[in-house]
Design an enzyme around this catalytic site. Sequence first.
Site, short mmCIF file in Angstrom:
data_model
loop_
_atom_site.label_atom_id
_atom_site.label_comp_id
_atom_site.label_asym_id
_atom_site.label_seq_id
_atom_site.Cartn_x
_atom_site.Cartn_y
_atom_site.Cartn_z
N LYS A 54 109.41 33.74 35.89
CA LYS A 54 108.46 32.63 36.06
C LYS A 54 108.92 31.40 35.28
O LYS A 54 108.85 30.27 35.76
CB LYS A 54 107.05 33.06 35.61
CG LYS A 54 106.40 34.01 36.61
CD LYS A 54 105.14 34.68 36.07
CE LYS A 54 104.64 35.73 37.06
NZ LYS A 54 103.52 36.52 36.56
N GLN A 98 100.04 37.19 31.27
CA GLN A 98 100.71 38.24 32.03
C GLN A 98 99.94 39.56 31.87
O GLN A 98 99.66 39.99 30.76
CB GLN A 98 102.16 38.40 31.54
CG GLN A 98 102.98 39.37 32.33
CD GLN A 98 103.21 38.94 33.78
OE1 GLN A 98 103.52 37.79 34.06
NE2 GLN A 98 103.04 39.86 34.71
N ASP A 121 96.77 31.61 38.03
CA ASP A 121 96.88 32.91 38.71
C ASP A 121 95.75 33.09 39.72
O ASP A 121 95.82 33.98 40.57
CB ASP A 121 96.81 34.06 37.68
CG ASP A 121 98.18 34.62 37.36
OD1 ASP A 121 99.09 34.48 38.20
OD2 ASP A 121 98.33 35.21 36.27
#
Length: 283
Positions: A54, A98, A121
């Site tokens: 990422k 994460q 997200d």
Amino acid sequence: MRAKIIDGKAVATQIRSQLKVRAEAFSARCGRRIGLAVILVGDNAASKIYVRNKIAACEEVGIQSAAYYLPSETEETKLTELIDTLNADNSTDGILVQLPLPKHINARSILERILPQKDVDGFHAINAGNLLLGNPCLPACTPHGCIELIRSTGVPIAGKHAVVIGRSNIVGKPMALLLLQNDATVTVAHSRTQDIKSITKQADILVVAVGIKEFVTGDMIKPGAIVIDVGMNRGEDKLYGDVCFDEAAQVAGYITPVPGGVGPMTIAMLLGNTVTTAEMHNA
Ligand code: NAP
């Protein structure tokens, strides 16, 4: 082989080049780069790879990334404080925590702590709720990427019977909602579904997010169907999807490979959400 391969890498590359243009325009207009904070708690090997990928993708499109690596014994309050600081920081446009988090941390309350407009997200209840209502939102990246892959085939989604296997909050449920928004007739299957093959055999579009290596076999697929394999199952030798590719490719019309299908799109959609929210809040 009968099926056409849906090349997620190629579609993602195209999207990333468009995002680069938008990120450069943002920098020129606002005098700073778009900022994404990525938080990793603990030392899960797969998570480390995802975070590294990422961050590399951010660099490529001109997004400034800031990585926060916290030890696995980090207390929830410390993580909350970091999120509060990043929420208040005007140069941080997006925040990503994460998953999975260590067991002693309540992942849901951490995700809810992120400001909805920085929740790139798309996991915050406000974004999930707005997706349900059909309101503008930051949609969950993986299902959003799947929709783009289906669109890339040129086959209209409207009126098709779409079957989603899996009902997780991060893939299955938002996937079903996005397909519904695109006027598909949607069936969601899960671990309690009876005779799943009779259902998958009806699918013009089959999205598989089960987390079981090669769960879907060729005889479960309707000839000509679009098959989107979300699964990422690490075998000893390689990464396996949730679909038995060799069998499915003999029956399906279109299919995503693993790797090189949904994975690159998830990252592209994350970058897309970051650019979009930065633009919206710095208009
Ligand atoms: P998850 O939270 O474990 O959910 C799995 C879903 O599959 C659940 O809804 C479960 O049903 C259902 N299921 C399990 N066994 C089943 C069976 N025998 N028959 C029918 N349904 C069954 O997983 P997830 O987070 O959604 O992820 C799914 C897969 O996608 C994993 O391989 C993951 O690594 C991968 N993934 C990939 C990306 C990417 O970027 N490519 C992103 C996210 C996830 P119940 O609800 O009844 O338990």
